[in-house]
Structure formats: C-alpha cells, structure tokens
Design a protein around this motif. Structure first.
Motif, mmCIF file in Angstrom:
data_model
loop_
_atom_site.group_PDB
_atom_site.id
_atom_site.type_symbol
_atom_site.label_atom_id
_atom_site.label_comp_id
_atom_site.label_asym_id
_atom_site.label_seq_id
_atom_site.Cartn_x
_atom_site.Cartn_y
_atom_site.Cartn_z
ATOM 1 N N GLU A 139 0.817 -1.207 0.000
ATOM 2 C CA GLU A 139 0.000 0.000 0.000
ATOM 3 C C GLU A 139 0.856 1.265 0.000
ATOM 4 O O GLU A 139 0.532 2.264 -0.651
ATOM 5 C CB GLU A 139 -0.950 0.009 1.206
ATOM 6 C CG GLU A 139 -2.057 -1.024 1.152
ATOM 7 C CD GLU A 139 -1.570 -2.434 1.468
ATOM 8 O OE1 GLU A 139 -0.405 -2.567 1.926
ATOM 9 O OE2 GLU A 139 -2.330 -3.389 1.264
ATOM 10 N N ASN A 168 -7.266 7.105 -4.272
ATOM 11 C CA ASN A 168 -8.100 6.170 -3.514
ATOM 12 C C ASN A 168 -7.435 5.864 -2.176
ATOM 13 O O ASN A 168 -6.611 4.954 -2.055
ATOM 14 C CB ASN A 168 -8.309 4.882 -4.313
ATOM 15 C CG ASN A 168 -9.197 3.895 -3.579
ATOM 16 O OD1 ASN A 168 -9.883 4.244 -2.614
ATOM 17 N ND2 ASN A 168 -9.194 2.651 -4.029
ATOM 18 N N TRP A 169 -7.804 6.625 -1.151
ATOM 19 C CA TRP A 169 -7.219 6.450 0.173
ATOM 20 C C TRP A 169 -7.681 5.150 0.834
ATOM 21 O O TRP A 169 -7.098 4.720 1.836
ATOM 22 C CB TRP A 169 -7.562 7.649 1.059
ATOM 23 C CG TRP A 169 -6.922 8.910 0.588
ATOM 24 C CD1 TRP A 169 -7.455 9.820 -0.276
ATOM 25 C CD2 TRP A 169 -5.613 9.385 0.912
ATOM 26 N NE1 TRP A 169 -6.564 10.852 -0.495
ATOM 27 C CE2 TRP A 169 -5.420 10.612 0.227
ATOM 28 C CE3 TRP A 169 -4.587 8.909 1.729
ATOM 29 C CZ2 TRP A 169 -4.260 11.359 0.323
ATOM 30 C CZ3 TRP A 169 -3.415 9.658 1.823
ATOM 31 C CH2 TRP A 169 -3.263 10.863 1.135
ATOM 32 N N GLY A 170 -8.711 4.538 0.287
ATOM 33 C CA GLY A 170 -9.154 3.263 0.826
ATOM 34 C C GLY A 170 -8.083 2.184 0.747
ATOM 35 O O GLY A 170 -8.062 1.254 1.562
ATOM 36 N N VAL A 171 -7.166 2.325 -0.229
ATOM 37 C CA VAL A 171 -6.067 1.350 -0.352
ATOM 38 C C VAL A 171 -5.199 1.365 0.904
ATOM 39 O O VAL A 171 -4.767 0.307 1.389
ATOM 40 C CB VAL A 171 -5.226 1.667 -1.606
ATOM 41 C CG1 VAL A 171 -3.974 0.792 -1.651
ATOM 42 C CG2 VAL A 171 -6.054 1.486 -2.865
ATOM 43 N N ARG A 231 -6.679 -0.618 3.989
ATOM 44 C CA ARG A 231 -6.853 -2.075 3.949
ATOM 45 C C ARG A 231 -6.073 -2.808 5.030
ATOM 46 O O ARG A 231 -6.604 -3.748 5.641
ATOM 47 C CB ARG A 231 -6.453 -2.604 2.562
ATOM 48 C CG ARG A 231 -7.412 -2.209 1.466
ATOM 49 C CD ARG A 231 -6.883 -2.615 0.095
ATOM 50 N NE ARG A 231 -7.710 -2.056 -0.962
ATOM 51 C CZ ARG A 231 -7.383 -2.114 -2.251
ATOM 52 N NH1 ARG A 231 -6.241 -2.699 -2.635
ATOM 53 N NH2 ARG A 231 -8.185 -1.589 -3.153
ATOM 54 N N GLN A 275 -13.716 0.389 0.354
ATOM 55 C CA GLN A 275 -12.727 -0.001 -0.654
ATOM 56 C C GLN A 275 -12.310 1.188 -1.517
ATOM 57 O O GLN A 275 -11.186 1.243 -1.997
ATOM 58 C CB GLN A 275 -13.310 -1.107 -1.544
ATOM 59 C CG GLN A 275 -13.604 -2.400 -0.806
ATOM 60 C CD GLN A 275 -12.353 -3.028 -0.228
ATOM 61 O OE1 GLN A 275 -11.339 -3.170 -0.922
ATOM 62 N NE2 GLN A 275 -12.407 -3.388 1.041
ATOM 63 N N LYS A 276 -13.227 2.120 -1.702
ATOM 64 C CA LYS A 276 -12.925 3.318 -2.481
ATOM 65 C C LYS A 276 -13.210 4.534 -1.623
ATOM 66 O O LYS A 276 -14.328 4.714 -1.137
ATOM 67 C CB LYS A 276 -13.747 3.365 -3.768
ATOM 68 C CG LYS A 276 -13.374 2.276 -4.769
ATOM 69 C CD LYS A 276 -14.143 2.446 -6.073
ATOM 70 C CE LYS A 276 -13.726 1.388 -7.086
ATOM 71 N NZ LYS A 276 -14.460 1.542 -8.372
ATOM 72 N N LEU A 277 -12.196 5.353 -1.440
ATOM 73 C CA LEU A 277 -12.348 6.537 -0.606
ATOM 74 C C LEU A 277 -11.497 7.658 -1.190
ATOM 75 O O LEU A 277 -10.269 7.612 -1.145
ATOM 76 C CB LEU A 277 -11.911 6.231 0.829
ATOM 77 C CG LEU A 277 -12.015 7.391 1.831
ATOM 78 C CD1 LEU A 277 -13.458 7.828 1.993
ATOM 79 C CD2 LEU A 277 -11.415 6.990 3.168
ATOM 80 N N ALA A 278 -12.155 8.646 -1.770
ATOM 81 C CA ALA A 278 -11.465 9.807 -2.339
ATOM 82 C C ALA A 278 -12.209 11.066 -1.921
ATOM 83 O O ALA A 278 -13.413 11.036 -1.654
ATOM 84 C CB ALA A 278 -11.401 9.699 -3.864
ATOM 85 N N PRO A 325 -14.673 12.704 -6.689
ATOM 86 C CA PRO A 325 -14.584 11.776 -7.817
ATOM 87 C C PRO A 325 -13.645 12.310 -8.894
ATOM 88 O O PRO A 325 -13.440 13.519 -9.014
ATOM 89 C CB PRO A 325 -16.031 11.693 -8.319
ATOM 90 C CG PRO A 325 -16.870 12.207 -7.211
ATOM 91 C CD PRO A 325 -16.035 13.204 -6.480
ATOM 92 N N THR A 326 -13.093 11.411 -9.673
ATOM 93 C CA THR A 326 -12.131 11.810 -10.701
ATOM 94 C C THR A 326 -12.720 12.803 -11.681
ATOM 95 O O THR A 326 -12.029 13.729 -12.140
ATOM 96 C CB THR A 326 -11.640 10.564 -11.460
ATOM 97 O OG1 THR A 326 -11.078 9.632 -10.534
ATOM 98 C CG2 THR A 326 -10.579 10.932 -12.487
#
Length: 341
Positions: free
Chosen positions: A14, A285-288, A291, A305-308, A311-312
């Motif tokens: 990570e 994606n701070w969710g990485v 983990r 799992q996805k945290l930003a 959105p892009t």
C-alpha cells in the motif's frame, strides 16, 4: 535477511502504491503545471495581461517537436534518449520565435496605441481560438504517439517493492529541476534578468533608466515560448499528442500562477507543484491505505474499498478550491505577487 526498522512495520504494498500513484503522479502533473505557469506569470507580471493562448502554445511546441521527430527519427539513438526530447531544444527555439511573432503581429500594435489591458486580454482570446483552429486544420483531430516503440521503465527497489518511473517522467522531473536552477541564476545574476525585474516593478522608471523595454518584452516571450514547448513536448511524451493536449490544463496553470503570486516565477513553480499534488491526492483512492487496518477493526465495521475526497470527473474543481483558499488567506498569492523580484 528480512527488512528491519520502520520499513518492516509498514504495509509496503500500500505504501509503494501511494508513492507511485500519489506522490510521483502529483510530481509529474505538478511539473507540467509549473513549466506552463512560469510563462503565464512572466507575461502577466511584465506585460500586464493574461495570455490565454498559452496552452495552445504548449500544444504548438509539442507539434513542432513531433514534426522534427518525423524529419530526424534517428536523432535520439545517438544519445540513447527519446528523439523528441533530443530535438526539444529546436522545438523550443521554434516556439519562442512563434511567440515573438504573435506578439509583434497582434499585441505590440495594441500596446503602441495604449489600449486598456482588458482589450489585450480579449485579443488574446481571439488568438487562442485562431491557434486552435490552425492546429486542427494542419494536424487533424486524432491522437498521435510522439515516438514509436515502448517507453523505458525504471524500477527503484524500495522495501521489497518497486517504485516505477517511465523515461519521459524522469526526464520531465529532471528538466523541471534544471529550469528552476537556471531561472534563478538568470533572474538574479544576468543583466537581462535584472532588467526584467525592474520593468515588472515599474515600466516607466525602467524606460527612463535606459532599459530597452523592447528587449525585455522579446526576452519574456522567448522564455515563455521555450518553456511552453518543453512542457507540451514532455507531456505529450508521457501521454499522447492531440490538438487539445494543453487546452484542458490551461485553467490549472492559471490557478497555479495566481496561487504562487502573479509575476513571481518561483511562486509559479511552487503553485504548480501545489496544484499538482493537491489535485492528485484529492482523487487518490485512500481506501487502499486503510486495507491493512481491516483485521484490527470490529467485524461489523467494513472499511471502504474506495475513498477519495472528490470523484475523478470533478478533478477540475480542485485548482479553483486551492485558488480561493489561498487568496482568502493571502490575496497576493503565496509569494506576494504581482512583481518579479
């Protein structure tokens, strides 16, 4: 022997992912913004108007490099570097001459008639539309690769994983660092650099003191055009070459110049890096990174799992958020524009 110290305690997959997709990606786009913002801030500080065709000048410089690559496809092999990068100095010269020509044809007659700055700004919008049309007329609308073949990839071992950089990205970082050093010595040690600072401070006083304002204006366009060509070429090497290559990053470049302080080259570089890093980290994606914490949280709580932050597709709003925040905190920008000092 296993890893020891702090590296052993870190979730390396990570952490290296964050370095590759967060820090390095931010440095890459921030370097492009910085190179573009230097030209914007010099023109605004010395000529006192916002040059909206600057993004299209970056695209034109990339196409000059592309044409030279088609004419001399083996030039890069002599140095073991990408051909567009080897021929980039010629593209920078061509774009600098192009920028000087644009000034003589469109902007100098307006300055000679002492028109208001807003008139020159509106003229620059017209020049921007004209350049976009000319680029599409001669180059078409399809995307192209600056150089055929695969890009060299450099892998730097770190904690049992690899930090990855492509050759164009490494060249962009090194070139930006060289520009920072060269610009510092030029502005602080050379006579022309001091003349540019004097004219930015007070154009009338500089003229009375015997400084050739025509030479200063010409030098400003040469620097702005050359750096625009370099930024466009290095960006096209990293992604692809298309007619709207730099138009989509024009607003972040202006935001970087304003955040750094109008007329401040060092501020433009700092502003470019600030905007680049913030823009990248806002969509990262701070969710990485969360983990590895999953085994330590209650079973009923599942980490996202996805945290930003955004959105892009809304990434374009980030430079303006930074712009508003910085201007509220310091209205003249980080380096207190709007003068080159």
């Amino acid at each position: 022997m296993g890893e020891t110290g702090i590296l052993a305690a870190l979730p390396m997959n990570e952490f290296v992912f964050f370095i590759n997709k967060g820090l390095i990606a931010g440095l890459i786009i921030g370097s492009v913004y910085a190179l573009g913002a230097v030209g914007v801030t010099l023109i605004a500080g010395i000529l006192r108007f916002s040059h909206f065709p600057h993004g299209d000048m970056m695209t034109a410089g990339a196409f000059f490099a592309f044409i030279l690559t088609l004419l001399f496809p083996t030039a890069g092999a002599l140095f073991g570097l990408p051909t567009p990068f080897v021929l980039m100095p010629l593209a920078m010269i061509a774009t600098a001459l192009f920028a000087v020509g644009i000034d003589r044809v469109f902007y100098r007659p307006l300055r000679a008639n002492n028109v208001k700055p807003i008139v020159i700004v509106m003229a620059s919008i017209g020049v921007m539309l004209m350049m976009q049309g000319l680029i599409r007329l001669f180059a078409g609308t399809e995307a192209r690769q600056m150089e055929t073949g695969s890009k060299d990839i450099y892998r730097i071992p770190f904690g049992g994983r690899d930090i990855v950089l492509t050759e164009p990205q490494l060249l962009l970082i090194l070139f930006t660092a060289a520009v920072v050093v060269a610009l510092h010595f030029f502005l602080t040690r050379s006579r022309m650099g001091k003349a540019m600072r004097a004219m930015a401070d007070n154009a009338d006083l500089a003229r009375i003191s015997g400084i050739s304002t025509d030479h200063v204006v010409r030098t400003t366009w040469i620097i702005a055009g050359g750096l625009a060509a370099a930024a466009g070429t290095l960006l096209a090497l990293d992604v692809s070459l298309k007619p709207d290559l730099s138009f989509n990053i024009l607003l972040p470049i202006f935001a970087a110049a304003i955040v750094g302080g109008i007329g401040k080259p060092y501020g433009a570089i700092a502003g470019g890096l600030l905007v680049g890093f913030t823009e990248t980290l806002a969509v990262f994606n701070w969710g990485v990174l969360l983990r590895p914490l999953q085994p330590f949280v209650p079973e009923w709580l599942e980490l996202p799992q996805k945290l930003a932050f955004v959105p892009t597709e809304y990434k374009i709003v980030i430079p303006f958020f930074i712009l508003i925040a910085v201007l509220i905190w310091r209205p003249t920008g980080i380096f207190r524009g709007s003068l080159v000092k």
